[in-house]
Design a protein around this motif. Structure first.
Motif, PDB file in Angstrom:
ATOM      1  N   THR A 233       0.820  -1.209   0.000  1.00 23.09           N
ATOM      2  CA  THR A 233       0.000   0.000   0.000  1.00 23.09           C
ATOM      3  C   THR A 233       0.856   1.261   0.000  1.00 23.09           C
ATOM      4  O   THR A 233       0.406   2.310  -0.462  1.00 23.09           O
ATOM      5  CB  THR A 233      -0.946   0.012   1.214  1.00 23.09           C
ATOM      6  N   GLY A 234       2.090   1.169   0.496  1.00 24.15           N
ATOM      7  CA  GLY A 234       2.980   2.321   0.469  1.00 24.15           C
ATOM      8  C   GLY A 234       3.333   2.790  -0.925  1.00 24.15           C
ATOM      9  O   GLY A 234       3.838   3.902  -1.105  1.00 24.15           O
ATOM     10  N   GLU A 235       3.062   1.944  -1.934  1.00 26.60           N
ATOM     11  CA  GLU A 235       3.337   2.341  -3.316  1.00 26.60           C
ATOM     12  C   GLU A 235       2.308   3.323  -3.858  1.00 26.60           C
ATOM     13  O   GLU A 235       2.482   3.886  -4.942  1.00 26.60           O
ATOM     14  CB  GLU A 235       3.406   1.097  -4.204  1.00 26.60           C
ATOM     15  N   ALA A 236       1.223   3.523  -3.116  1.00 29.53           N
ATOM     16  CA  ALA A 236       0.186   4.442  -3.578  1.00 29.53           C
ATOM     17  C   ALA A 236       0.725   5.854  -3.763  1.00 29.53           C
ATOM     18  O   ALA A 236       0.300   6.575  -4.672  1.00 29.53           O
ATOM     19  CB  ALA A 236      -0.979   4.443  -2.603  1.00 29.53           C
ATOM     20  N   ALA A 237       1.658   6.275  -2.905  1.00 32.99           N
ATOM     21  CA  ALA A 237       2.177   7.635  -2.997  1.00 32.99           C
ATOM     22  C   ALA A 237       2.806   7.894  -4.360  1.00 32.99           C
ATOM     23  O   ALA A 237       2.508   8.907  -5.018  1.00 32.99           O
ATOM     24  CB  ALA A 237       3.200   7.882  -1.885  1.00 32.99           C
ATOM     25  N   ASN A 238       3.661   6.988  -4.818  1.00 27.42           N
ATOM     26  CA  ASN A 238       4.298   7.196  -6.114  1.00 27.42           C
ATOM     27  C   ASN A 238       3.372   6.882  -7.283  1.00 27.42           C
ATOM     28  O   ASN A 238       3.543   7.422  -8.377  1.00 27.42           O
ATOM     29  CB  ASN A 238       5.580   6.371  -6.210  1.00 27.42           C
ATOM     30  N   LEU A 239       2.381   6.015  -7.080  1.00 27.33           N
ATOM     31  CA  LEU A 239       1.372   5.808  -8.114  1.00 27.33           C
ATOM     32  C   LEU A 239       0.614   7.110  -8.360  1.00 27.33           C
ATOM     33  O   LEU A 239       0.393   7.504  -9.509  1.00 27.33           O
ATOM     34  CB  LEU A 239       0.409   4.698  -7.709  1.00 27.33           C
ATOM     35  N   ILE A 240       0.227   7.782  -7.290  1.00 29.73           N
ATOM     36  CA  ILE A 240      -0.467   9.061  -7.433  1.00 29.73           C
ATOM     37  C   ILE A 240       0.411  10.084  -8.140  1.00 29.73           C
ATOM     38  O   ILE A 240      -0.027  10.794  -9.052  1.00 29.73           O
ATOM     39  CB  ILE A 240      -0.893   9.584  -6.049  1.00 29.73           C
ATOM     40  N   ALA A 241       1.676  10.147  -7.731  1.00 29.55           N
ATOM     41  CA  ALA A 241       2.601  11.087  -8.363  1.00 29.55           C
ATOM     42  C   ALA A 241       2.734  10.798  -9.858  1.00 29.55           C
ATOM     43  O   ALA A 241       2.763  11.726 -10.685  1.00 29.55           O
ATOM     44  CB  ALA A 241       3.968  11.009  -7.688  1.00 29.55           C
ATOM     45  N   GLU A 242       2.777   9.525 -10.224  1.00 29.43           N
ATOM     46  CA  GLU A 242       2.907   9.171 -11.638  1.00 29.43           C
ATOM     47  C   GLU A 242       1.634   9.486 -12.412  1.00 29.43           C
ATOM     48  O   GLU A 242       1.685   9.995 -13.544  1.00 29.43           O
ATOM     49  CB  GLU A 242       3.258   7.689 -11.780  1.00 29.43           C
ATOM     50  N   LEU A 243       0.485   9.179 -11.819  1.00 25.67           N
ATOM     51  CA  LEU A 243      -0.779   9.478 -12.496  1.00 25.67           C
ATOM     52  C   LEU A 243      -0.915  10.966 -12.797  1.00 25.67           C
ATOM     53  O   LEU A 243      -1.444  11.361 -13.840  1.00 25.67           O
ATOM     54  CB  LEU A 243      -1.954   9.014 -11.633  1.00 25.67           C
ATOM     55  N   LEU A 244      -0.437  11.798 -11.883  1.00 26.02           N
ATOM     56  CA  LEU A 244      -0.514  13.245 -12.061  1.00 26.02           C
ATOM     57  C   LEU A 244       0.656  13.794 -12.865  1.00 26.02           C
ATOM     58  O   LEU A 244       0.773  15.006 -13.051  1.00 26.02           O
ATOM     59  CB  LEU A 244      -0.579  13.927 -10.686  1.00 26.02           C
ATOM     60  N   HIS A 245       1.522  12.918 -13.348  1.00 30.84           N
ATOM     61  CA  HIS A 245       2.664  13.279 -14.176  1.00 30.84           C
ATOM     62  C   HIS A 245       3.669  14.157 -13.437  1.00 30.84           C
ATOM     63  O   HIS A 245       4.253  15.091 -13.991  1.00 30.84           O
ATOM     64  CB  HIS A 245       2.190  13.955 -15.468  1.00 30.84           C
ATOM     65  N   TYR A 246       3.867  13.840 -12.165  1.00 28.30           N
ATOM     66  CA  TYR A 246       4.930  14.442 -11.383  1.00 28.30           C
ATOM     67  C   TYR A 246       6.032  13.427 -11.202  1.00 28.30           C
ATOM     68  O   TYR A 246       5.832  12.227 -11.431  1.00 28.30           O
ATOM     69  CB  TYR A 246       4.417  14.867 -10.003  1.00 28.30           C
ATOM     70  N   GLY A 247       7.180  13.880 -10.708  1.00 36.74           N
ATOM     71  CA  GLY A 247       8.237  12.944 -10.362  1.00 36.74           C
ATOM     72  C   GLY A 247       7.887  12.217  -9.079  1.00 36.74           C
ATOM     73  O   GLY A 247       6.931  12.564  -8.384  1.00 36.74           O
ATOM     74  N   PRO A 248       8.658  11.179  -8.720  1.00 33.38           N
ATOM     75  CA  PRO A 248       8.377  10.406  -7.505  1.00 33.38           C
ATOM     76  C   PRO A 248       8.581  11.236  -6.245  1.00 33.38           C
ATOM     77  O   PRO A 248       9.237  12.274  -6.259  1.00 33.38           O
ATOM     78  CB  PRO A 248       9.378   9.261  -7.592  1.00 33.38           C
ATOM     79  N   VAL A 249       8.011  10.748  -5.155  1.00 35.69           N
ATOM     80  CA  VAL A 249       8.199  11.383  -3.857  1.00 35.69           C
ATOM     81  C   VAL A 249       9.689  11.327  -3.513  1.00 35.69           C
ATOM     82  O   VAL A 249      10.289  10.234  -3.511  1.00 35.69           O
ATOM     83  CB  VAL A 249       7.379  10.675  -2.766  1.00 35.69           C
ATOM     84  N   PRO A 250      10.331  12.450  -3.232  1.00 35.47           N
ATOM     85  CA  PRO A 250      11.766  12.446  -2.937  1.00 35.47           C
ATOM     86  C   PRO A 250      12.108  11.531  -1.771  1.00 35.47           C
ATOM     87  O   PRO A 250      11.420  11.507  -0.749  1.00 35.47           O
ATOM     88  CB  PRO A 250      12.056  13.908  -2.577  1.00 35.47           C
ATOM     89  N   GLY A 251      13.154  10.736  -1.936  1.00 40.15           N
ATOM     90  CA  GLY A 251      13.626   9.869  -0.876  1.00 40.15           C
ATOM     91  C   GLY A 251      13.014   8.486  -0.828  1.00 40.15           C
ATOM     92  O   GLY A 251      13.393   7.670  -0.029  1.00 40.15           O
ATOM     93  N   THR A 252      12.053   8.237  -1.725  1.00 40.16           N
ATOM     94  CA  THR A 252      11.407   6.907  -1.722  1.00 40.16           C
ATOM     95  C   THR A 252      12.232   5.918  -2.523  1.00 40.16           C
ATOM     96  O   THR A 252      13.050   6.306  -3.365  1.00 40.16           O
ATOM     97  CB  THR A 252      10.000   6.981  -2.324  1.00 40.16           C
TER      98      THR A 252
END
Length: 316
Positions: A297-316
């Motif tokens: 479930t912790g992958e949701a943060a970067n999934l959201i970032a990718e869907l919105l066409h942003y870079g990944p959460v820094p430090g992940t």
């Protein structure tokens, strides 16, 4: 990549994400209730991509540690993790637990000029809101300076009030870029009556009704339907007949759902089939060192970032 630089041929155009966390949700409730008593969950499964066999973090199966992972994209253990082992707001901030600044999906969306909201059912989430407020959030060094407060709207309320607030802002002319919604009904029922009890399953049907309202509101608005993705996960499960979920070695505690729904999401798809670099773990809880990890479930943060066409959460 900012939304202004996106390539629509690579990923669909997503402008809004509704991220729903169902506290203490045993995914077997979905199959136990079936389409008749849990139509919205089955709607998400048939119209979107999903698995009922995702995993929590390895270290804990409690609310605050796992939600810290869900919004930051990190494990618990330090170095590298968010370092939050406690399950009640102790008045501190996540950065103190980690020993360094912990960026979140709220940082990414806010710093790229998006709007964020956090609607929750438990006051312990004050810990997360405080961690990214105007005092403790990091300076915005991405494009225009949007300030240090990464969560624009924060509300603690019961689920009915929360869903009403969400529906109101979705119907506005400026829906939020990221709406994080936490519904506590199932966890409350599990602690009071036992997980998977009749009262617990009744709570699942209530939550299913809330989910149905959200999906209907999005589907009924052509602009929202085109531009909105919904993600549903949970912080932990709960074993049948048990009133607690604190033991991270119990499969029913670490087994959780992960559902994604939206106009361009592959209908009826299995998330493991879509992601060959993730392996269905069966009943195991693989370590972080697993060669092919499970979906967490912790992958949701970067999934959201990718869907919105942003870079990944820094430090992940």
């Amino acid at each position: 990549t900012s939304r202004n630089e996106r390539n629509p041929s690579v990923l669909p155009v997503v402008e809004h994400v509704v991220y729903i966390s169902l506290d203490g949700f045993n995914p077997q409730a979905i199959t136990t209730l079936g389409p008749a008593r849990a139509p919205a969950f089955h709607r998400m499964i048939s119209q979107g991509a999903s698995t009922l066999n995702a995993r929590t973090i390895v270290e804990q199966t409690r609310t605050l540690p796992n939600h810290s992972s869900m919004v930051s994209g990190r494990k618990l253990a330090t170095p590298g993790g968010h370092g939050v082992p406690f399950n009640q707001d102790n008045g501190s901030i996540i950065h103190a637990s980690a020993g360094r600044y912990v960026a979140s999906i709220f940082d990414v969306v806010h710093d790229n000029g998006g709007t964020t909201g956090m609607y929750v059912g438990k006051a312990k989430f004050d810990f997360l809101d405080r961690s990214w407020n105007a005092t403790n959030g990091a300076p915005d060094l991405t494009g225009v300076d949007n300030g240090r407060d990464k969560i624009d709207v924060y509300q603690v309320a019961n689920s009915s009030t929360t869903v009403t607030a969400l529906l109101y802002q979705l119907a506005s002319s400026t829906p939020m870029t990221l709406s994080f919604v936490h519904l506590a009904d199932t966890d409350n029922a599990g602690h009071a009556f036992g997980f998977m009890s009749a009262a617990y399953l009744d709570a699942v049907t209530v939550v299913d009704g809330y989910l149905d309202q959200i999906l209907d509101a999005i589907a009924a608005d052509p602009d929202l339907a085109r531009s909105t993705a919904v993600i549903v996960t949970t912080d932990h499960g709960g074993a049948s007949g048990v009133f607690d979920h604190a033991d991270p070695s119990v499969a029913a505690n670490y087994t959780v759902p992960f559902l994604a729904w939206g106009e361009d999401v592959a209908a009826g798809a299995d998330l493991y089939a879509l992601n060959p670099d993730r392996a269905n773990p069966g009943t195991d809880q693989p370590p972080y060192s697993a060669t092919v990890p499970p979906i967490r479930t912790g992958e949701a943060a970067n999934l959201i970032a990718e869907l919105l066409h942003y870079g990944p959460v820094p430090g992940t």
